[in-house]
Design a protein around this motif. Sequence first.
Motif: not given
Length: 92
Positions: A69-74
């Motif tokens: 999920l953090e990957f998707l945001h970044q």
Amino acid sequence: MKDHKPAQPPLILVVEDHPEWGESLQAALARDGYRTAGARDGLEALMLAEALRPDLILLALALPVMDGLEFLHQYSVASHRDARRAPVVALT
């Protein structure tokens, strides 16, 4: 007359922290003619996505270092700046 190089097969970035699953998926994709690259965590995936510009990202959500999920945001923030973003399919 121009020399015309055949188009390269699509590049798929496989992001999976379980080596045997990631390698199996990459092998299956390669057998079907795709080019592949692999990452074992979200931070590595972010760096490879920027460097390689894949055509598709297959992303596990439970990852070390940086989760999916953090990957998707970044990735969304980074790719918004240059308007080149590959579709992402979440693997759960």
